[in-house]
Every structure is written in C-alpha cells, then in structure tokens.
Design a protein around this motif. Structure first.
Motif, PDB file in Angstrom:
ATOM      1  N   HIS A 105       0.859  -1.254   0.012  1.00  0.00           N
ATOM      2  CA  HIS A 105       0.047  -0.010  -0.096  1.00  0.00           C
ATOM      3  C   HIS A 105       0.839   1.259   0.049  1.00  0.00           C
ATOM      4  O   HIS A 105       0.495   2.310  -0.879  1.00  0.00           O
ATOM      5  CB  HIS A 105      -0.730  -0.076   1.274  1.00  0.00           C
ATOM      6  CG  HIS A 105      -1.869   1.258   1.381  1.00  0.00           C
ATOM      7  ND1 HIS A 105      -1.698   1.956   2.467  1.00  0.00           N
ATOM      8  CD2 HIS A 105      -2.719   1.932   0.536  1.00  0.00           C
ATOM      9  CE1 HIS A 105      -2.396   2.937   2.398  1.00  0.00           C
ATOM     10  NE2 HIS A 105      -3.142   2.819   0.989  1.00  0.00           N
ATOM     11  N   GLY A 106       1.904   1.285   0.751  1.00  0.00           N
ATOM     12  CA  GLY A 106       2.698   2.295   0.911  1.00  0.00           C
ATOM     13  C   GLY A 106       3.692   2.723  -0.330  1.00  0.00           C
ATOM     14  O   GLY A 106       3.463   3.973  -0.676  1.00  0.00           O
ATOM     15  N   GLY A 182       2.906  10.475 -11.569  1.00  0.00           N
ATOM     16  CA  GLY A 182       2.385   9.187 -11.414  1.00  0.00           C
ATOM     17  C   GLY A 182       3.889   8.297 -12.302  1.00  0.00           C
ATOM     18  O   GLY A 182       4.930   8.815 -12.346  1.00  0.00           O
ATOM     19  N   GLY A 183       3.425   7.118 -12.398  1.00  0.00           N
ATOM     20  CA  GLY A 183       4.265   6.323 -13.303  1.00  0.00           C
ATOM     21  C   GLY A 183       5.534   5.994 -12.367  1.00  0.00           C
ATOM     22  O   GLY A 183       5.546   5.883 -10.927  1.00  0.00           O
ATOM     23  N   SER A 184       6.622   5.608 -13.015  1.00  0.00           N
ATOM     24  CA  SER A 184       7.926   5.019 -12.138  1.00  0.00           C
ATOM     25  C   SER A 184       8.550   6.125 -11.273  1.00  0.00           C
ATOM     26  O   SER A 184       8.951   5.633  -9.992  1.00  0.00           O
ATOM     27  CB  SER A 184       9.057   4.635 -13.319  1.00  0.00           C
ATOM     28  OG  SER A 184       9.316   5.660 -13.952  1.00  0.00           O
ATOM     29  N   ARG A 190       7.710   7.163  -3.652  1.00  0.00           N
ATOM     30  CA  ARG A 190       6.973   6.501  -2.419  1.00  0.00           C
ATOM     31  C   ARG A 190       7.714   5.711  -1.939  1.00  0.00           C
ATOM     32  O   ARG A 190       7.706   5.461  -0.467  1.00  0.00           O
ATOM     33  CB  ARG A 190       5.650   5.821  -2.965  1.00  0.00           C
ATOM     34  CG  ARG A 190       4.463   6.974  -3.479  1.00  0.00           C
ATOM     35  CD  ARG A 190       3.130   6.111  -3.655  1.00  0.00           C
ATOM     36  NE  ARG A 190       3.292   5.201  -4.853  1.00  0.00           N
ATOM     37  CZ  ARG A 190       2.826   5.447  -5.896  1.00  0.00           C
ATOM     38  NH1 ARG A 190       2.449   6.633  -6.368  1.00  0.00           N
ATOM     39  NH2 ARG A 190       2.963   4.542  -6.977  1.00  0.00           N
ATOM     40  N   ALA A 191       8.496   5.002  -2.819  1.00  0.00           N
ATOM     41  CA  ALA A 191       9.563   3.953  -1.879  1.00  0.00           C
ATOM     42  C   ALA A 191      10.420   4.538  -1.112  1.00  0.00           C
ATOM     43  O   ALA A 191      10.760   4.096   0.041  1.00  0.00           O
ATOM     44  CB  ALA A 191      10.064   3.032  -3.211  1.00  0.00           C
ATOM     45  N   ARG A 197      10.450   6.677   6.441  1.00  0.00           N
ATOM     46  CA  ARG A 197       9.738   6.677   7.423  1.00  0.00           C
ATOM     47  C   ARG A 197      10.055   5.485   8.096  1.00  0.00           C
ATOM     48  O   ARG A 197       9.800   5.698   9.684  1.00  0.00           O
ATOM     49  CB  ARG A 197       8.234   6.660   7.065  1.00  0.00           C
ATOM     50  CG  ARG A 197       7.543   7.720   6.422  1.00  0.00           C
ATOM     51  CD  ARG A 197       5.931   7.479   5.833  1.00  0.00           C
ATOM     52  NE  ARG A 197       5.643   8.519   5.082  1.00  0.00           N
ATOM     53  CZ  ARG A 197       5.289   9.610   5.500  1.00  0.00           C
ATOM     54  NH1 ARG A 197       4.931   9.843   6.621  1.00  0.00           N
ATOM     55  NH2 ARG A 197       4.625  10.831   4.571  1.00  0.00           N
ATOM     56  N   LEU A 198      10.510   4.310   7.773  1.00  0.00           N
ATOM     57  CA  LEU A 198      10.899   3.341   8.609  1.00  0.00           C
ATOM     58  C   LEU A 198      12.292   3.645   9.261  1.00  0.00           C
ATOM     59  O   LEU A 198      12.253   3.182  10.417  1.00  0.00           O
ATOM     60  CB  LEU A 198      11.225   2.173   7.611  1.00  0.00           C
ATOM     61  CG  LEU A 198      10.107   1.427   6.954  1.00  0.00           C
ATOM     62  CD1 LEU A 198      10.820   0.359   6.186  1.00  0.00           C
ATOM     63  CD2 LEU A 198       9.101   0.885   7.886  1.00  0.00           C
ATOM     64  N   ILE A 199      13.135   4.559   8.888  1.00  0.00           N
ATOM     65  CA  ILE A 199      14.140   5.026   9.584  1.00  0.00           C
ATOM     66  C   ILE A 199      13.664   5.685  10.646  1.00  0.00           C
ATOM     67  O   ILE A 199      14.137   5.613  11.952  1.00  0.00           O
ATOM     68  CB  ILE A 199      15.153   5.872   8.624  1.00  0.00           C
ATOM     69  CG1 ILE A 199      15.850   4.980   7.687  1.00  0.00           C
ATOM     70  CG2 ILE A 199      16.071   6.448   9.609  1.00  0.00           C
ATOM     71  CD1 ILE A 199      16.566   5.779   6.583  1.00  0.00           C
TER      72      ILE A 199
END
Length: 224
Positions: A105-106, A182-184, A190-191, A197-199
């Motif tokens: 989703h993320g 959008g697109g790649s 987003r990746a 955010r994980l950091i």
C-alpha cells in the motif's frame, strides 16, 4: 452435519473507540492528502497561508494529533491481549501479513501508510506481551515511552531543522509534479518516502508506538 460456530461477541465500546480514533487520524492526514508533506508540521510553509489555515492546524494539533494515534495504539496493543489465546505464532503470522499489505500500500498507493509501522512494532510488542507479566509490562512501557521522549528531545535540540522548516520552492514543485505525473517516478518517490519513515520508526516515534501497545495490553489484563 455441519456445526456453525457462534460468532465471537465483539465489545461495542472498544469498536466505537477504535472507529473514533481512525476518524481522528483521518482528520490529521487530510493535510497530507491535499497539500505538500511539509503542511503536516508547518502551517506557514507558504506565504499565502491564511489565519483560518493556521487556526485549523492549531486545533488539529492540540485536540487531535497524537491523541487519537495514542488511543489507536493502545487499542492495537489491547487486541494482542484479546487474541493471546490464539498463540504467539498465530499473531506473528497475522502481523507479518499486515506488514506485507502495508508495504504494498505504501509503495503502490500512498506513502503515508501506517499499517507497515504498526505491524513491525506489533511484532516486537507481542514478544514483550507474551514473555512479561502485567507489572513488568506496565513498567517497561513507561520506561520505553519516557526514554523515547528524552531521545527525541535530544535529537531535536542538536539537529538543525531550518532547511526542513523552510524548504526551497523547488522542493514543493518537484513533489507536486511527481505526484501528479505518477508512473515510475512516483513509485520511486513513494518507495524512498516509505524507507525514510521506517528510519524514523527506528530512531523516533516507533518506540512510543511500542510503549503504547504494551500499555494497552497491560490495561486489558488489569481490567480483566
């Protein structure tokens, strides 16, 4: 002959509280849905900000931000205690699947996803919940929460944040163009955002989530 098992009775008060918390989280995240990410923390990120915009931001940050997230985190931890009879392994699989859904989703839809961080901290929380008694769980949650506040305060004090608080105009333009196109490029954006955010989950707010989940489970035990 087929036997139909009775549906597990739900606790309506908890369902209502959870729904209220999710609604409050939605109110806060509306900023991120409609505006650049900086609007989430800085109400005057552009010169055209009106007094109404500022008062709206102040209201949400005083009465909504943090409070509903805390309620949701407590309930998330409480659910581990309710589901403890299913076993540790069952709960781990459940959270692992939730983490996969959150990651997809993320990266695929919205980088502000909360399923992934909640699932990851939940995997750690259920370990504490499973291997600690009520008193240990309660006091450890307090220690973890206060420790995180101290670490976050120190981090904020020694970190220069002016470049984040007042970013260059190109930062807004790039963010808007990527999200519209959008697109790649949007996928990679987003990746990268999910990775950042994980950091932050590790060095900052994740420990508050963990502490609140543990406290939620402890409160269920005390109340039960």
């Amino acid at each position: 002959m087929f036997v139909i098992k009775a549906r597990r009775q739900r606790i309506e008060q908890i369902d209502l509280l959870r729904a209220s918390a999710i609604f409050g989280i939605l109110l806060v995240n509306i900023f991120v849905f409609a505006l650049p990410e900086l609007a989430y923390v800085n109400p005057v990120y552009v010169a055209s900000t009106t007094a109404g915009d500022i008062w709206c931001w102040v209201f949400l940050n005083i009465f909504v931000q943090g409070k509903f997230l805390a309620i949701f985190s407590l309930l998330f931890g409480a659910s581990f205690e309710f589901l403890s009879k299913q076993g540790l392994y069952w709960n781990q699989i459940r959270l692992f699947l939730l983490a996969i859904i959150g990651l997809l989703h993320g990266i695929g839809l919205w980088d502000g996803d909360i399923l992934l961080p909640y699932a990851l901290k939940g995997l750690l929380a259920i370990k504490f919940i499973h291997f600690n008694n009520t008193r240990q769980l309660y006091y450890k949650s307090i220690v973890i929460y206060l420790s995180d506040l101290i670490i976050f305060g120190s981090f904020s004090y020694f970190t220069h944040v002016s470049s984040f608080w007042y970013p260059a105009e190109n930062d807004f333009t790039n963010e808007i163009n990527i999200k519209i196109a959008g697109g790649s490029k949007a996928f990679l954006y987003r990746a990268e955002s999910v990775a950042q955010r994980l950091i932050m989950l590790v060095i900052d707010y994740g420990w508050q989530l963990l502490a609140l989940m543990m406290a939620g489970a402890a409160l269920v035990r005390i109340g039960g």
